[in-house]
Scaffold this active site. Structure first.
Site, PDB file in Angstrom:
ATOM      1  N   HIS A  36      -2.918   3.096  -4.507  1.00  0.00           N
ATOM      2  CA  HIS A  36      -2.389   2.647  -3.202  1.00  0.00           C
ATOM      3  C   HIS A  36      -0.995   2.042  -3.360  1.00  0.00           C
ATOM      4  O   HIS A  36      -0.723   0.935  -2.910  1.00  0.00           O
ATOM      5  CB  HIS A  36      -3.332   1.613  -2.578  1.00  0.00           C
ATOM      6  CG  HIS A  36      -4.520   2.224  -1.892  1.00  0.00           C
ATOM      7  ND1 HIS A  36      -4.425   3.006  -0.772  1.00  0.00           N
ATOM      8  CD2 HIS A  36      -5.848   2.159  -2.163  1.00  0.00           C
ATOM      9  CE1 HIS A  36      -5.631   3.397  -0.378  1.00  0.00           C
ATOM     10  NE2 HIS A  36      -6.527   2.901  -1.209  1.00  0.00           N
ATOM     11  N   ASP A  77     -11.887  -2.869  11.374  1.00  0.00           N
ATOM     12  CA  ASP A  77     -11.214  -1.668  11.883  1.00  0.00           C
ATOM     13  C   ASP A  77     -12.224  -0.713  12.504  1.00  0.00           C
ATOM     14  O   ASP A  77     -11.850   0.230  13.180  1.00  0.00           O
ATOM     15  CB  ASP A  77     -10.391  -0.967  10.794  1.00  0.00           C
ATOM     16  CG  ASP A  77     -11.192  -0.651   9.539  1.00  0.00           C
ATOM     17  OD1 ASP A  77     -12.156  -1.383   9.243  1.00  0.00           O
ATOM     18  OD2 ASP A  77     -10.844   0.327   8.840  1.00  0.00           O
ATOM     19  N   ASP A 114       0.864  -1.183   0.000  1.00  0.00           N
ATOM     20  CA  ASP A 114       0.000   0.000   0.000  1.00  0.00           C
ATOM     21  C   ASP A 114       0.899   1.231   0.000  1.00  0.00           C
ATOM     22  O   ASP A 114       2.125   1.087  -0.159  1.00  0.00           O
ATOM     23  CB  ASP A 114      -0.937  -0.020   1.227  1.00  0.00           C
ATOM     24  CG  ASP A 114      -2.273   0.650   0.921  1.00  0.00           C
ATOM     25  OD1 ASP A 114      -2.256   1.836   0.550  1.00  0.00           O
ATOM     26  OD2 ASP A 114      -3.318  -0.011   1.034  1.00  0.00           O
ATOM     27  N   GLU A 138      -9.956   2.545  -5.042  1.00  0.00           N
ATOM     28  CA  GLU A 138      -9.613   3.931  -4.732  1.00  0.00           C
ATOM     29  C   GLU A 138      -8.457   4.453  -5.594  1.00  0.00           C
ATOM     30  O   GLU A 138      -7.391   4.766  -5.074  1.00  0.00           O
ATOM     31  CB  GLU A 138      -9.266   4.055  -3.238  1.00  0.00           C
ATOM     32  CG  GLU A 138     -10.433   3.689  -2.343  1.00  0.00           C
ATOM     33  CD  GLU A 138     -10.134   3.814  -0.846  1.00  0.00           C
ATOM     34  OE1 GLU A 138     -11.054   4.194  -0.112  1.00  0.00           O
ATOM     35  OE2 GLU A 138      -9.008   3.508  -0.416  1.00  0.00           O
TER      36      GLU A 138
HETATM   37  C1  TNX Z   1     -10.881   1.677   2.416  1.00  0.00           C
HETATM   38  S1  TNX Z   1     -11.461  -1.179   1.590  1.00  0.00           S
HETATM   39  C2  TNX Z   1      -9.794   1.037   1.856  1.00  0.00           C
HETATM   40  C3  TNX Z   1      -8.574   0.838   2.680  1.00  0.00           C
HETATM   41  C4  TNX Z   1      -8.690   1.482   4.022  1.00  0.00           C
HETATM   42  C5  TNX Z   1     -10.080   1.223   4.616  1.00  0.00           C
HETATM   43  C6  TNX Z   1     -10.266   1.775   5.993  1.00  0.00           C
HETATM   44  C7  TNX Z   1     -10.543  -0.744   0.502  1.00  0.00           C
HETATM   45  C8  TNX Z   1     -10.553  -1.591  -0.641  1.00  0.00           C
HETATM   46  N1  TNX Z   1      -9.823   0.404   0.642  1.00  0.00           N
HETATM   47  O1  TNX Z   1      -7.456   1.329   1.973  1.00  0.00           O
HETATM   48  O2  TNX Z   1      -7.709   0.950   4.855  1.00  0.00           O
HETATM   49  O3  TNX Z   1     -11.033   1.822   3.755  1.00  0.00           O
HETATM   50  O4  TNX Z   1     -11.504   1.374   6.535  1.00  0.00           O
END
Ligand code: TNX
Length: 774
Positions: free
Chosen positions: A274, A431, A213, A338
């Site tokens: 990421h 989390d 990441d 993302e």
């Molecule tokens: C979203 S879930 C993300 C993560 C973060 C998380 C925190 C996902 C595919 N991406 O990068 O750690 O939310 O809740």
């Protein structure tokens, strides 16, 4: 006769009445004798018990190497916990009872992971179609034994008995997953091994490792050494370096360890977003060329792999080649979530790619990226798995989707005949905090109590049976932005994982919350034996005091999280036992007290001790006039927040603290008449991570008319602002003069966060909970 008739006539009414108002449970249920989690599909109790002693033995055809491995796992485990050494025979020896028989047989009903277990005083028979089925039968045997079966050495005084049962069992879903984010915080190989054991105990079978990441790259890639020299480490705000990675030998060790417990490790290599940690080592793979640090802040970062650059694909393919060699998993996770499109929009190479490939926009460029990677994986016999964003711009032909932004992505993918794993944030994000947000250690996102995990339904109603077959299962995800220690990771994971395991294994119609809670008591005992740092918030007791300003005391309510529990409390700070007073109804308190409350189920304390300090003093229930108002975001406790006798804890959000942002604290109490004052005290909190600092100094005043205030002295703050510990500091001043009507406290805010602080120049917070007048 007449009476009997009346009873028969009224019986239906009585029954109805009872079902609407079930009789109060006077004796809370104790843990049942048989507590299997996840609940098996079919269980029938027999009579008697099998006693495990050194005269017991195993019969199994260990020429099947996988069966041999399960048998060795079983006998090793039994020996470790009980010191009973089980001999293994290929064929049953004559005239001996006490056989534990493992048998692989052909029976379509077992599926790939099912088993049948019969236990009786004479012996045990475990049958399955596969070694995996036998393995899950072994887990059930462990759970039929006392919880001490999970200990590392023989605890004396335990009778190793197994109640007689017949169990036929198989999982509802083939994918029963747990994800650990080892990028945001690194977790050691030994910690992961422990979690693999625990997953197996819960009959879970997928460990998804989020290996890369923005904040760290965690796996050695021989071809790109800078990924571990540079990308695995980040410099934190306090200057220290943190990180770590697994060598390829570590990974092989983990994979083998997981395999022997029927857990598949699914690696995730994030792309195209990421990935800032990788770009820190190889900035030429970005659109701008960098340079970049390994990220230290959480969130979504704009610098992503350049999709117009062929060397990006060469790099990722080389990485994936090594990944595919290390992980036998047929499925490789490539992230895909993302991905901000900002850099692509302004990158000539990406724009050229869009043109050359006839793509509509950057969303289709992302889709192009994933398809290209999928082709590569497929050519090597692997399937691609990605977060639901890979649906955007069109799904790659064989891709599997992990649906996290709700279940919509999963539904859409299943309707297009793609396999999906359901992992919606609202039910699966470990989390998220699980208890009372006011007292939880820092956690992000929403609230996910265990009851809600238990209500998770992976198969949406609006899919046809054909489409529903594409829902392979579900997964709990532990993201670790705010989870830095192994203890905290376990706290977030257990016991919620037990609920998730039951959702994914047990038939839907067997799911039953009260029954689960009963069995969970035994499960928690197993956790105790294993030394798992599980969360105890499930049974927590909430202490709810209401100040009565005129009576200068508190009405106190103790609210257990679960109504099945019985609450006992003390007022002198001692830990409650069953002999402490039992809470029945709200009561009134007029004096200082250290209230402690614990929930009990049967004979056992099941909650952590809840506590609140009550301080009776002169100013209780007096209005505090404030020159500067507290900040609306951190104002809690109402009109009497600073004179309610309730002291704050080290949690700034516990509802007892008032926050003043950038401004000084000036509070004046009017007693309405002259009163004798001996001492004035005030408490402040420091938590520099939350931008909360102690005041520079505190000055105390008294007055008889409310206009002329006499200073009693200025007290400088002796505590360093650098301390990363959370500090509660009291400032106090004695007074021996004539009675006064007004008391005032002035506390100097440091104004802004100091230059070395991450919030440098931003407004500093001042947090106080009480003005105490003795
Ligand atoms: C979203 S879930 C993300 C993560 C973060 C998380 C925190 C996902 C595919 N991406 O990068 O750690 O939310 O809740």
């Amino acid at each position: 006769m007449k009476r009997k008739k009346m009873l028969i006539l009224f019986l239906p009414f009585l029954l109805l009445l009872f079902s609407c108002f079930p009789p109060k449970v006077l004796h809370p249920p104790v843990a049942p004798e048989i507590s299997i989690i996840p609940a098996p599909a079919h269980l029938q109790k027999g009579t008697g018990k099998f006693l495990l002693t050194s005269s017991a033995f195993v019969v199994a055809d260990t020429s099947d190497s996988l069966v041999g491995e399960v048998v060795r796992y079983f006998t090793r485990h039994i020996q470790q916990a009980t010191e009973v050494h089980l001999r293994v025979y290929q064929t049953p020896p004559d005239g001996k009872t006490g056989a534990i028989r493992f048998q692989k047989i052909k029976d379509g009903n077992f599926g790939r992971e099912g088993y049948r277990l019969k236990t009786s005083p004479e012996g045990i028979s475990l049958e399955a179609g596969t070694a995996a089925g036998l393995f899950y039968g072994v887990q059930t045997i462990f759970q039929l034994l006392p919880p001490e079966i999970y200990s590392q050495n023989d605890p004396s005084n335990v009778r190793w008995t197994i109640p007689a049962v017949t169990i036929t069992d198989r999982p509802r879903y083939p994918w029963r997953g747990f994800m650990l984010d080892v990028s945001r915080h690194f977790f050691t190989k030994d910690f992961i091994k422990k979690q693999i054991d625990y997953l197996a105990y819960h009959k879970m079978n997928r460990l998804h490792l989020h290996l890369t990441d923005d904040q760290g790259w965690r796996i050695e890639i021989k071809k790109y050494p800078k990924l571990t020299q540079i990308s695995s480490w980040r410099r934190q705000s306090d200057g220290t370096i943190t990180g770590g990675y697994y060598t390829q030998d570590d990974i092989r060790e983990l994979v083998a360890y997981a395999q022997s417990r029927f857990v598949t490790i699914v690696p995730e290599i994030e792309m195209p977003g990421h990935c800032q940690a990788a770009l820190a080592a190889y900035p030429q793979l970005s659109c701008t060329g960098g340079p970049f640090p390994v990220a230290t802040e959480w969130g979504v970062h704009k610098d992503v792999y350049c999709a117009g650059n062929d060397s990006t694909f060469a790099f990722l393919q080389n990485v994936l080649l090594e990944i595919m060699q290390l992980f036998p998993s047929p499925v490789i996770h490539i992230g895909g979530d993302e991905v901000p499109k900002d850099r692509w929009q302004h990158c000539p190479k990406c724009q050229a790619r869009i043109k050359a490939e006839g793509l509509k926009d950057e969303a289709e460029l992302q889709s192009y990226f994933i398809r290209r990677i999928e082709k590569f994986l497929n050519a090597h016999g692997k399937r691609l798995l990605g977060w639901d964003e890979i649906l955007e711009g069109g799904l790659a032909p064989n891709a599997m989707v992990m649906s996290w932004r709700g279940t919509q992505g999963g539904i859409a993918a299943a309707k297009q005949n793609h396999d999906v794993i359901m992992s919606p944030t609202s039910f699966c994000y470990f989390d998220y905090y699980q208890g009372d947000p006011k007292t939880e250690p820092l956690a992000i996102g929403g609230n996910l109590p265990i009851e809600k995990v238990y209500r998770f339904e992976p198969s949406p109603k609006n899919l046809s049976p054909e489409e529903a077959r594409h829902v392979l299962g579900g997964q709990a995800n532990l993201w670790t932005e705010y989870v830095a220690t192994p203890e905290h990771a376990e706290y977030m994971t257990y016991p919620r994982l037990a609920a998730m395991a039951e959702v994914l294994w047990s038939p839907k119609e067997n799911r039953n919350w009260p029954g689960f809670l009963n069995r969970l008591q035994t499960q928690l005992k197993r956790y105790n034996v294993l030394g798992i740092h599980y969360a105890r918030s499930l049974f927590a007791v909430q202490i709810q005091p209401t100040l009565d300003p005129s009576k200068k005391g508190w009405k106190i309510e103790l609210v257990p999280h679960l109504r099945q529990t019985e609450v006992h409390y003390t007022l002198d700070g001692r830990t409650p036992t069953l002999r402490s007073p039992r809470y029945k109804a709200p009561f009134f308190l007029k004096h200082s007290a250290s209230l402690r409350a614990t929930a009990f189920l049967g004979q056992n304390p099941v909650s952590a001790v809840s506590q609140t300090e009550f301080l009776a003093h002169r100013a209780i229930g007096c209005r505090v006039n404030l020159k500067n108002p507290p900040n609306s975001h951190s104002q809690s406790g109402g009109d009497f927040a600073l004179s309610d006798g309730l002291l704050g804890s080290k949690f700034s959000r516990d509802g007892r603290w008032q926050g003043f942002r950038g401004t000084d604290f000036v509070g004046t109490i009017d007693f309405q008449k002259p009163v004798a004052v001996q001492k004035i005290r005030i408490r402040f909190l420091q938590n520099i991570g939350a931008w909360i600092f102690l005041p520079q100094w505190v000055e105390f005043f008294v007055s008889t008319d409310g206009t002329h205030f006499k200073s009693l002295g200025k007290f400088p703050n002796p505590v360093s602002p650098h301390s990363s510990d959370v500090v509660v500091k009291e400032f106090a001043c004695s007074y021996s003069g004539a009675p006064v009507r007004f008391v005032r406290v002035l506390a100097k805010n440091r104004g802004v966060c100091p230059p070395w602080h991450p919030g440098a120049g931003g407004k500093a917070w001042l947090f106080t909970d009480e003005i105490i007048v003795d």
